[in-house]
Design a protein around this motif. Structure first.
Motif, short mmCIF file in Angstrom:
data_model
loop_
_atom_site.label_atom_id
_atom_site.label_comp_id
_atom_site.label_asym_id
_atom_site.label_seq_id
_atom_site.Cartn_x
_atom_site.Cartn_y
_atom_site.Cartn_z
N UNK A 64 1.25 -1.65 0.14
CA UNK A 64 0.01 0.43 0.08
C UNK A 64 0.66 1.17 -0.08
N UNK A 65 1.20 1.58 -0.90
CA UNK A 65 2.24 2.95 -1.30
C UNK A 65 1.58 4.00 -1.21
N UNK A 66 2.00 5.33 -0.57
CA UNK A 66 1.32 6.64 -0.61
C UNK A 66 1.47 7.05 -2.82
N UNK A 67 2.22 6.48 -3.13
CA UNK A 67 1.88 7.66 -4.38
C UNK A 67 2.83 6.48 -5.17
N UNK A 68 1.70 6.06 -6.47
CA UNK A 68 3.04 5.27 -7.12
C UNK A 68 2.73 5.74 -8.53
N UNK A 69 4.44 6.20 -9.87
CA UNK A 69 4.29 6.59 -10.97
C UNK A 69 4.79 5.43 -11.31
N UNK A 70 4.88 4.92 -12.79
CA UNK A 70 4.92 4.16 -13.59
C UNK A 70 6.08 5.13 -14.11
N UNK A 71 7.00 4.73 -14.76
CA UNK A 71 8.35 5.58 -15.36
C UNK A 71 8.35 5.20 -16.11
N UNK A 72 8.29 5.72 -17.93
CA UNK A 72 8.41 4.54 -19.09
C UNK A 72 9.51 5.22 -19.56
N UNK A 100 7.86 0.56 -11.81
CA UNK A 100 7.43 1.86 -11.24
C UNK A 100 7.76 1.61 -9.72
N UNK A 101 7.63 3.10 -9.47
CA UNK A 101 8.49 4.14 -8.44
C UNK A 101 7.18 3.51 -7.73
N UNK A 102 7.26 3.61 -6.54
CA UNK A 102 6.16 3.21 -5.13
C UNK A 102 6.93 4.03 -4.17
N UNK A 103 6.72 5.31 -4.05
CA UNK A 103 6.59 6.40 -2.83
C UNK A 103 6.13 6.88 -1.21
N UNK A 104 6.80 7.14 -0.94
CA UNK A 104 5.80 7.71 0.40
C UNK A 104 4.57 9.19 0.21
N UNK A 105 4.85 10.10 -0.69
CA UNK A 105 4.09 10.82 -1.23
C UNK A 105 4.11 11.33 -2.75
N UNK A 106 3.63 12.38 -4.25
CA UNK A 106 3.25 12.63 -4.40
C UNK A 106 4.93 13.57 -4.93
N UNK A 107 5.30 14.28 -3.68
CA UNK A 107 6.07 15.21 -4.14
C UNK A 107 8.22 14.38 -3.79
N UNK A 108 7.59 13.10 -2.95
CA UNK A 108 9.01 12.87 -4.17
C UNK A 108 9.12 11.38 -4.70
#
Length: 460
Positions: free
Chosen positions: A342-350, A407-415
């Protein structure tokens, strides 16, 4: 005749001596270690000595004296009541390096005791204990009596240093991370071995990382560290080998905390995706050596196949779960590995261009993982159990612009922003596939390690 009086020692004199290129004798090393354990040295003086040792290096004799003095700075564990050979594995640190969760149950399933004393995140590398903390309820801070009870029940236990076990190293370990003195062969060797020797090991298998993700980036430094650790441990009575293994890319497909534990459980359950074949192979090779040095097989190759059998029949998985439960972990977290993430923010880097992934700066990738929240900048800081990176393309893979790269999993989007920039800096693309790099490039045992050190020190 009266005995000659022994001059008192003063920390400032030892700082100056090391600063000026001198070598400290065992008494002087013992003085520093005892004062460190007793917390009677101001941290600024200890920091100054660490920097002097980092700049000028420690001799082989200083390294051995430091390891033994730190081993003896507190209580020691006696595994003799376990009725088995006590064998452990230690890695010099890498990105995505999660083999402990595999080799401990694999080796224990084959009849050796694995008393594993582990650490937390250091520099750009993750920490075994931080990863285990992502399991609700898991306790790594056991007393020595509790440590022995888990070993009696499960054959393996992964714990932190107790307040009384190698207390000098606990201080130095944290201080090195804050003073830029991590990358020193002598300090690394003494830190690792002090904990392992305090566990009363009969044998030890070392995983010495090489390449862009290793603490020591030069091949000669990595070889020296491997040989130094083997010779130092053997001199202290522990049978030891060192495998030099590739860290030119993250090990397996994940780097973080919970996601690394989940990847290992998938492997223990028999899943064999191609993108973590390196993790499976290295774990079997390390476990094979542990089983062999523990006297269960005549060769390391036989140990490898014994470990492969324990993996295939589910014995290692059962033992891993028993260990987690015995140390307070909630096993229901493994019922749904993805749902427990359950990450705080997720981003798929292409992928930002097409081509072959020719090289990875794994240290830079490690810092990207740390900046997402999975690591710490100061000792004692909390880490995010769900931060990390899942890689969808490995070194040598052909990628097309626009396809998922990580795929990046961060504490929040700002990170998320800084890690994205670091990943892009870390990856080199090419139009042609790169040459393959062997997973294990060399193995040091006592004889060739001693020969290597003789030749290296005589020519320097």
């Amino acid at each position: 005749m009266s005995k000659r009086a022994v001059s008192p020692l003063h920390m400032i004199d030892l700082i100056r001596k090391k600063r000026d290129g001198g070598a400290l004798d065992p008494r002087e090393i013992g003085f520093i270690v005892a004062a460190t354990a007793g917390e009677s040295i101001p941290l600024e003086q200890l920091s100054a000595w660490l920097m002097a040792a980092w700049l000028n290096g420690l001799t082989i004799e200083e390294t051995g004296a430091l390891a033994v003095a730190m081993r003896d700075s507190g209580e020691k564990f006696d595994p003799s009541r376990l009725g088995k050979q006590a064998v452990d594995k230690h890695s010099t640190g890498g990105v995505g390096d999660k083999t402990s969760f595999l080799v401990a149950p694999l080796a224990a399933a084959c009849g050796v005791a694995v008393p594993m004393i582990s650490g937390r995140a250091l520099g750009h590398t993750g920490g075994t204990l931080d990863k285990l903390d992502s399991i609700p309820g898991f306790r790594s801070a056991l007393t020595l009596a509790e440590f022995e009870a888990v070993l009696q029940q499960c054959g393996a236990a992964i714990v932190s240093q107790t307040p009384t076990l190698v207390p000098a190293d606990r201080v130095l370990y944290a201080l090195r991370d804050r003073t830029g003195t991590v990358e020193s062969p002598g300090l690394i060797c003494a830190s690792i071995l002090s904990k392992k020797l305090a566990a009363g090991l009969n044998a030890l298998v070392l995983d010495v990382k090489t390449g862009s993700g290793a603490f020591l980036r030069e091949r000669a430094d990595e070889e020296f560290l491997a040989a130094l650790m083997v010779v130092t441990a053997e001199a202290a009575g522990t049978r030891t080998v060192a495998l030099m293994t590739d860290m030119g890319e993250p090990l397996g497909r994940t780097a973080g905390n919970w996601i690394e534990v989940a990847e290992c459980v998938e492997l223990l359950r028999g899943e064999m995706p191609a993108d973590n074949a390196d993790l499976r192979e290295l774990s079997l090779r390390l476990a094979g050596w542990m089983i062999h040095l523990g006297g269960r097989t005549q060769t390391a190759e036989q140990g490898y196949w014994a470990a492969a059998g324990a993996l295939a029949d589910g014995t290692a998985l059962k033992l891993f779960f028993e260990m987690v439960k015995a140390q307070g972990g909630d096993l229901t977290v493994f019922d749904d590995l993805k749902g427990s993430h359950k990450p705080g923010a997720t981003l798929v880097l292409k992928a930002w261009r097409s081509g072959y992934v020719a090289a990875m700066d794994t240290t830079e990738l490690g810092w990207a993982v740390q900046r997402l929240g999975a690591g710490r900048e100061k000792a004692g800081e909390p880490v995010d159990a769900h931060a990390g990176i899942e890689f969808h393309a490995r070194r040598g893979a052909r990628v097309e612009e626009g396809q998922p790269f990580a795929t990046l999993y961060a504490t929040n989007e700002a990170m998320l922003s800084e890690p994205v920039d670091r990943i892009k800096r870390a990856i080199t693309f090419s139009d042609e596939p790169p040459e393959e790099i062997p997973l294990v490039s060399h193995i040091f045992a006592r004889e060739n390690a001693e020969k290597y050190l003789r030749e290296t020190t005589s020519s320097s």
